[in-house]
Scaffold this motif. Structure first.
Motif, PDB file in Angstrom:
ATOM      1  N   ASP A 173      46.432 117.690  55.081  1.00  0.00           N
ATOM      2  CA  ASP A 173      47.328 118.171  56.131  1.00  0.00           C
ATOM      3  C   ASP A 173      48.040 119.412  55.602  1.00  0.00           C
TER       4      ASP A 173
ATOM      5  N   HIS B 112      50.422 121.603  60.766  1.00  0.00           N
ATOM      6  CA  HIS B 112      51.772 121.263  61.205  1.00  0.00           C
ATOM      7  C   HIS B 112      52.655 122.514  61.132  1.00  0.00           C
TER       8      HIS B 112
ATOM      9  N   THR C 119      59.033 115.676  61.571  1.00  0.00           N
ATOM     10  CA  THR C 119      57.582 115.700  61.354  1.00  0.00           C
ATOM     11  C   THR C 119      57.256 115.372  59.904  1.00  0.00           C
TER      12      THR C 119
END
Length: 248
Positions: free
Chosen positions: A66, A103, A122
């Motif tokens: 990620d 993200h 987040t």
């Protein structure tokens, strides 16, 4: 910082090649789910481009990583000043990273602090905890540059964000360095929650600040820590005159 933490390369091209190799090697060690915190700026773009090309791209476990950001200009998504847009064009797009793995900071929020609060949520959701623990870093790798004034991410000398010890992300209403747009930035504690942290610095305008960091001056860059190693890679134009290890 110790002198063993710094490596100097004769040219910017050599710096770019070495940085890309080291990043690919570090990412190649990720065996499960991983998280990388990206940076922005002109120095990092050719590094991203090198990572997106063979053979280095083949070392990166793209499907398990990620991608987050250390800071962002408070501009619309896709704007020319956006770090996320820059990374998408130079690295994430060419690597074929799926959108749900990226993200970006939510700069559509009403204010920089609202964006910071949303991004902190987040990060906490990804991390699975609302507190950072030294034995469980948030990031596998954090990438950073450094401004000519010694700022890192969007933590500028003399501004309150540098002193933040509790929040993971802060809004920065007035940037201390061009371009003069508001910012959103991870804090020093959030950046420190990393298994490895890599500075990539180039250009003669960075030499005075690097000299001050080595001298122990209280600049944001000098305050950066990590749960793992902190390594500075720089070209000779940026390197202080203090004798440090050379890599040609």
């Amino acid at each position: 910082m110790t002198l063993h933490d710094l490596l100097v390369f004769d040219s910017r091209d050599a710096l770019v090649a070495a940085a890309a190799e080291r990043i690919a090697a570090l990412l190649g060690t990720i065996s499960g789910r991983g998280a990388v915190c990206l940076t922005g700026g002109s120095t990092i773009v050719p590094v991203y481009q090198a990572l997106a090309r063979r053979p280095l791209r083949e070392k990166i476990p793209v499907a398990r990583i990620d991608w987050f950001f250390g800071d962002e200009r408070f501009v619309p998504a896709g704007h020319a000043l956006s770090n996320a847009a820059q990374a998408q064009e130079a690295l994430l797009g060419p690597l074929g990273v799926r959108p749900e793995r990226i993200h970006a900071m939510p700069t559509h929020a009403a204010t920089p602090q609202a964006a910071a609060d949303a991004y902190a949520a987040t990060l906490a959701a990804y991390h699975g905890a609302e507190r950072l623990a030294p034995d469980r870093p948030l990031f596998d790798l954090v990438l950073l540059g450094m401004g000519a004034d010694g700022h890192v991410a969007s933590l500028f000398p003399g501004q309150p964000g540098v002193e933040e010890g509790r929040r993971w992300v802060v809004g920065v209403d007035e940037a201390g360095h061009p371009p003069a747009v508001p910012r959103v930035s991870l804090t020093l504690p959030a950046l420190a929650s990393s298994r490895a942290l890599l500075f990539i610095v180039a250009g003669p305008d960075k030499r005075p600040a690097l000299s001050r960091v080595l001298a122990g001056d209280d600049l944001p860059a000098a305050r950066v820590r990590s749960a793992g190693p902190v390594l500075w890679l720089m070209d000779r134009a940026a390197a202080p005159t203090t004798r440090i290890e050379d890599r040609t």
